[in-house]
Design a protein around this motif. Structure first.
Motif, PDB file in Angstrom:
ATOM      1  N   ILE A 294      24.627  -5.598   4.346  1.00  0.00           N
ATOM      2  CA  ILE A 294      25.921  -5.693   5.020  1.00  0.00           C
ATOM      3  C   ILE A 294      27.081  -5.725   4.024  1.00  0.00           C
ATOM      4  CG2 ILE A 294      24.954  -6.830   7.049  1.00  0.00           C
ATOM      5  CD1 ILE A 294      26.044  -9.492   5.946  1.00  0.00           C
ATOM      6  N   ILE A 295      26.768  -5.665   2.722  1.00  0.00           N
ATOM      7  CA  ILE A 295      27.803  -5.725   1.688  1.00  0.00           C
ATOM      8  C   ILE A 295      27.959  -4.336   1.070  1.00  0.00           C
ATOM      9  CG2 ILE A 295      28.517  -6.787  -0.486  1.00  0.00           C
ATOM     10  CD1 ILE A 295      26.849  -9.227   0.280  1.00  0.00           C
ATOM     11  N   PRO A 296      29.109  -3.700   1.238  1.00  0.00           N
ATOM     12  CA  PRO A 296      29.301  -2.326   0.763  1.00  0.00           C
ATOM     13  C   PRO A 296      29.013  -2.134  -0.722  1.00  0.00           C
ATOM     14  CG  PRO A 296      31.065  -2.925   2.276  1.00  0.00           C
ATOM     15  CD  PRO A 296      30.277  -4.173   2.028  1.00  0.00           C
ATOM     16  N   THR A 297      29.423  -3.080  -1.556  1.00  0.00           N
ATOM     17  CA  THR A 297      29.197  -2.908  -2.995  1.00  0.00           C
ATOM     18  C   THR A 297      27.706  -2.905  -3.330  1.00  0.00           C
ATOM     19  OG1 THR A 297      29.496  -5.304  -3.292  1.00  0.00           O
ATOM     20  CG2 THR A 297      31.414  -3.879  -3.681  1.00  0.00           C
ATOM     21  N   ARG A 298      26.927  -3.681  -2.605  1.00  0.00           N
ATOM     22  CA  ARG A 298      25.479  -3.672  -2.814  1.00  0.00           C
ATOM     23  C   ARG A 298      24.885  -2.314  -2.420  1.00  0.00           C
ATOM     24  NH1 ARG A 298      22.414  -9.227  -1.043  1.00  0.00           N
ATOM     25  NH2 ARG A 298      23.055 -10.505  -2.816  1.00  0.00           N
ATOM     26  N   LEU A 299      25.380  -1.761  -1.331  1.00  0.00           N
ATOM     27  CA  LEU A 299      24.879  -0.470  -0.876  1.00  0.00           C
ATOM     28  C   LEU A 299      25.255   0.635  -1.861  1.00  0.00           C
ATOM     29  CD1 LEU A 299      25.644  -0.837   2.933  1.00  0.00           C
ATOM     30  CD2 LEU A 299      23.429  -1.018   1.796  1.00  0.00           C
ATOM     31  N   GLU A 300      26.432   0.540  -2.431  1.00  0.00           N
ATOM     32  CA  GLU A 300      26.835   1.513  -3.459  1.00  0.00           C
ATOM     33  C   GLU A 300      25.904   1.428  -4.665  1.00  0.00           C
ATOM     34  OE1 GLU A 300      30.884   0.567  -4.322  1.00  0.00           O
ATOM     35  OE2 GLU A 300      31.596   1.095  -2.317  1.00  0.00           O
ATOM     36  N   LYS A 301      25.544   0.210  -5.045  1.00  0.00           N
ATOM     37  CA  LYS A 301      24.635   0.027  -6.175  1.00  0.00           C
ATOM     38  C   LYS A 301      23.254   0.599  -5.856  1.00  0.00           C
ATOM     39  CE  LYS A 301      25.087  -3.656  -8.659  1.00  0.00           C
ATOM     40  NZ  LYS A 301      25.043  -5.044  -9.218  1.00  0.00           N
ATOM     41  N   ALA A 302      22.793   0.399  -4.632  1.00  0.00           N
ATOM     42  CA  ALA A 302      21.494   0.940  -4.229  1.00  0.00           C
ATOM     43  C   ALA A 302      21.470   2.456  -4.354  1.00  0.00           C
ATOM     44  CB  ALA A 302      21.171   0.510  -2.798  1.00  0.00           C
ATOM     45  N   LEU A 303      22.546   3.112  -3.949  1.00  0.00           N
ATOM     46  CA  LEU A 303      22.623   4.565  -4.090  1.00  0.00           C
ATOM     47  C   LEU A 303      22.617   4.975  -5.556  1.00  0.00           C
ATOM     48  CD1 LEU A 303      25.252   5.418  -1.332  1.00  0.00           C
ATOM     49  CD2 LEU A 303      22.841   6.107  -1.345  1.00  0.00           C
TER      50      LEU A 303
ATOM     51  N   GLY B 118       0.807  -1.218   0.000  1.00  0.00           N
ATOM     52  CA  GLY B 118       0.000   0.000   0.000  1.00  0.00           C
ATOM     53  C   GLY B 118       0.834   1.259   0.000  1.00  0.00           C
ATOM     54  N   ALA B 119       2.075   1.168  -0.427  1.00  0.00           N
ATOM     55  CA  ALA B 119       2.968   2.328  -0.432  1.00  0.00           C
ATOM     56  C   ALA B 119       2.367   3.476  -1.222  1.00  0.00           C
ATOM     57  CB  ALA B 119       4.322   1.935  -1.025  1.00  0.00           C
ATOM     58  N   LYS B 120       2.547   4.676  -0.679  1.00  0.00           N
ATOM     59  CA  LYS B 120       1.995   5.845  -1.366  1.00  0.00           C
ATOM     60  C   LYS B 120       2.931   7.033  -1.222  1.00  0.00           C
ATOM     61  CE  LYS B 120      -1.118   6.733   2.572  1.00  0.00           C
ATOM     62  NZ  LYS B 120      -0.823   5.481   3.280  1.00  0.00           N
ATOM     63  N   ALA B 121       2.685   8.035  -2.041  1.00  0.00           N
ATOM     64  CA  ALA B 121       3.509   9.237  -2.053  1.00  0.00           C
ATOM     65  C   ALA B 121       3.554   9.867  -0.669  1.00  0.00           C
ATOM     66  CB  ALA B 121       2.955  10.234  -3.075  1.00  0.00           C
ATOM     67  N   GLY B 122       4.734  10.348  -0.312  1.00  0.00           N
ATOM     68  CA  GLY B 122       4.917  11.032   0.955  1.00  0.00           C
ATOM     69  C   GLY B 122       5.365  10.139   2.093  1.00  0.00           C
ATOM     70  N   GLU B 123       5.322   8.808   1.903  1.00  0.00           N
ATOM     71  CA  GLU B 123       5.730   7.907   2.970  1.00  0.00           C
ATOM     72  C   GLU B 123       7.247   7.726   3.001  1.00  0.00           C
ATOM     73  OE1 GLU B 123       2.258   5.019   4.298  1.00  0.00           O
ATOM     74  OE2 GLU B 123       3.144   4.367   2.387  1.00  0.00           O
ATOM     75  N   GLN B 124       7.697   7.136   4.105  1.00  0.00           N
ATOM     76  CA  GLN B 124       9.105   6.803   4.281  1.00  0.00           C
ATOM     77  C   GLN B 124       9.222   5.290   4.436  1.00  0.00           C
ATOM     78  OE1 GLN B 124      11.174  10.440   6.452  1.00  0.00           O
ATOM     79  NE2 GLN B 124       9.670   9.509   7.812  1.00  0.00           N
ATOM     80  N   ALA B 125      10.195   4.717   3.748  1.00  0.00           N
ATOM     81  CA  ALA B 125      10.280   3.254   3.690  1.00  0.00           C
ATOM     82  C   ALA B 125      11.712   2.780   3.892  1.00  0.00           C
ATOM     83  CB  ALA B 125       9.742   2.747   2.357  1.00  0.00           C
ATOM     84  N   VAL B 126      11.811   1.515   4.296  1.00  0.00           N
ATOM     85  CA  VAL B 126      13.092   0.830   4.462  1.00  0.00           C
ATOM     86  C   VAL B 126      13.043  -0.489   3.713  1.00  0.00           C
ATOM     87  CG1 VAL B 126      14.608  -0.350   6.104  1.00  0.00           C
ATOM     88  CG2 VAL B 126      13.647   1.873   6.683  1.00  0.00           C
ATOM     89  N   VAL B 127      14.098  -0.792   2.962  1.00  0.00           N
ATOM     90  CA  VAL B 127      14.229  -2.072   2.269  1.00  0.00           C
ATOM     91  C   VAL B 127      15.420  -2.810   2.850  1.00  0.00           C
ATOM     92  CG1 VAL B 127      14.569  -3.228   0.052  1.00  0.00           C
ATOM     93  CG2 VAL B 127      13.293  -1.065   0.151  1.00  0.00           C
ATOM     94  N   PHE B 128      15.180  -3.984   3.408  1.00  0.00           N
ATOM     95  CA  PHE B 128      16.262  -4.839   3.881  1.00  0.00           C
ATOM     96  C   PHE B 128      16.664  -5.778   2.752  1.00  0.00           C
ATOM     97  CE2 PHE B 128      14.394  -3.560   7.885  1.00  0.00           C
ATOM     98  CZ  PHE B 128      15.474  -3.484   8.757  1.00  0.00           C
ATOM     99  N   GLY B 129      17.937  -5.726   2.356  1.00  0.00           N
ATOM    100  CA  GLY B 129      18.446  -6.600   1.303  1.00  0.00           C
ATOM    101  C   GLY B 129      18.579  -5.870  -0.010  1.00  0.00           C
ATOM    102  N   ALA B 130      19.799  -5.704  -0.478  1.00  0.00           N
ATOM    103  CA  ALA B 130      20.059  -4.996  -1.733  1.00  0.00           C
ATOM    104  C   ALA B 130      20.415  -5.960  -2.849  1.00  0.00           C
ATOM    105  CB  ALA B 130      21.169  -3.961  -1.549  1.00  0.00           C
ATOM    106  N   GLY B 131      19.780  -7.136  -2.830  1.00  0.00           N
ATOM    107  CA  GLY B 131      19.878  -8.049  -3.958  1.00  0.00           C
ATOM    108  C   GLY B 131      18.904  -7.631  -5.043  1.00  0.00           C
ATOM    109  N   PRO B 132      18.707  -8.463  -6.063  1.00  0.00           N
ATOM    110  CA  PRO B 132      17.837  -8.083  -7.181  1.00  0.00           C
ATOM    111  C   PRO B 132      16.415  -7.710  -6.770  1.00  0.00           C
ATOM    112  CG  PRO B 132      19.168  -9.980  -7.783  1.00  0.00           C
ATOM    113  CD  PRO B 132      19.412  -9.733  -6.319  1.00  0.00           C
ATOM    114  N   ILE B 133      15.794  -8.490  -5.889  1.00  0.00           N
ATOM    115  CA  ILE B 133      14.421  -8.170  -5.483  1.00  0.00           C
ATOM    116  C   ILE B 133      14.396  -6.890  -4.659  1.00  0.00           C
ATOM    117  CG2 ILE B 133      12.374  -8.944  -4.246  1.00  0.00           C
ATOM    118  CD1 ILE B 133      12.903 -10.401  -6.887  1.00  0.00           C
ATOM    119  N   GLY B 134      15.338  -6.749  -3.742  1.00  0.00           N
ATOM    120  CA  GLY B 134      15.394  -5.531  -2.938  1.00  0.00           C
ATOM    121  C   GLY B 134      15.582  -4.284  -3.789  1.00  0.00           C
TER     122      GLY B 134
END
Length: 339
Positions: free
Chosen positions: A183-192, A147-163
């Motif tokens: 927990i993997i720096p390269t994944r976090l860099e990709k997320a950014l 039910g995500a909608k504009a204006g909300e704040q969200a967190v995604v755990f896991g920066a794999g393909p689905i995340g």
């Protein structure tokens, strides 16, 4: 033609199978790219996919080019580039227990209907990016369930393909601020690079304190004595038991937790302790309606989606590709290309 099949537990082989033929109501697709999913490894471990017995074809994340269109089919031409709905195949889910798999040169779509079995995409979209359509539909379904909608704040755990797919779908929905945790720096860099507003390395940072810093502090409520982040929505794309446990310890009242990840171990839940949070826990599986809903965003932002792909293999090296994809930490999203 050759097709990749599970032939026994922990065994895949390249098997000779008859080349499919298409009739007046069918479409024949030359497969040009197919992604490897975590479920492919699971199917291999178990030696197949019920209800099929014996050799089971693999490959359920396909994109390709139409090479034959039956006289009774509308909305398709030879040469069209397409993404495919594996679940709509009348002979069983492609690559997931059906008679056909997309680690093969050709797949036939019987009784093909545009918008149900396939969707035509612009030719400039690389096939390897188009092949992300199926897993990105899984991510979109999780976001729709949230039910995500504009204006909300969200967190995604896991920066794999689905995340990362969840991140892109959240931003497409207009969610104001999305934090990705891994927990993997390269994944976090990709997320950014893909569009996260912030990232947290949970191996090095205090998740709760950092989220309060990023999302602000939720108003105090009866029954919750400690400070909680004002985060509205949490999505678990990691599948690690620590994720829901972490969320349960920091949610504000009325927050939602959506879980598209596959948890292989039970998670202990203190429902008494959660009572005053009124948290909504929502499970998410597959893509009942999202297979082509996500396609528009993939087309519009294909350069961002392309960043999800970590490794590329030619079909001649498909066995190696499956090994790499099944090795923890060796790769994120493995794509197999076919000439």
């Amino acid at each position: 033609m050759k097709s990749v099949m599970v032939t026994a537990p922990n065994t895949t082989e390249i098997v000779e199978v008859p080349e499919p033929t298409a009739g007046p109501r069918d479409v024949l697709v030359r497969i040009r790219a197919c992604g490897i999913c975590g479920s492919d490894h699971m199917y291999t471990m178990y030696g197949g996919i019920p209800p099929r017995q014996g050799a089971t074809p693999l490959g359920h994340e396909p994109a390709g080019e139409i090479v034959f269109v039956g006289d009774e089919v509308q909305g398709a031409q030879v040469g069209d580039h397409v993404v495919i709905n594996p679940m709509a195949a009348s002979d069983g889910i492609i690559g997931s227990g059906g008679a056909q798999g997309a680690f093969s040169p050709f797949v036939v779509l019987f009784d093909a209907v545009a918008g149900t079995h396939f969707r035509v995409i612009p030719n400039e979209i690389p096939f390897e990016v188009a092949a992300l359509n199926e897993p990105m539909a899984v991510a979109r379904h999780a976001v729709n369930r949230s039910g995500a909608k504009a204006g909300e704040q969200a967190v995604v755990f896991g920066a794999g393909p689905i995340g990362l797919g969840v991140l892109l779908s959240l931003k497409a929905k207009g969610v104001e601020h999305v934090v990705v945790i891994d927990i993997i720096p390269t994944r976090l860099e990709k997320a950014l690079a893909i569009g996260a507003d912030a990232v947290i390395n949970s191996a090095e940072e205090d998740v709760k304190a950092r989220l309060i810093e990023l999302h602000g502090e939720a108003p105090p409520v009866v029954g919750i004595r400690d400070a909680r982040p004002a985060t509205d929505l949490y999505l678990d794309a990691a599948g690690a038991p620590v994720v829901p446990t972490t969320v349960f310890g920091l949610v504000k009242q009325g927050a939602r937790l959506v879980i598209p990840a596959v948890h292989k171990k039970p998670v202990e839940v203190d429902f008494g302790g959660l009572l005053t949070t009124e948290i909504s826990i929502i499970m998410s599986m597959g893509y009942p309606t999202e297979i082509f809903e996500v396609t528009d965003d993939l087309i519009a932002n294909w350069q961002k989606y392309q960043l999800i792909i970590s490794d590329r293999f030619d079909i001649a090296d498909v066995q190696r590709a499956l090994e790499v994809a099944a090795t923890p930490g060796a790769a994120d999203k493995v794509m197999v290309t076919l000439d």
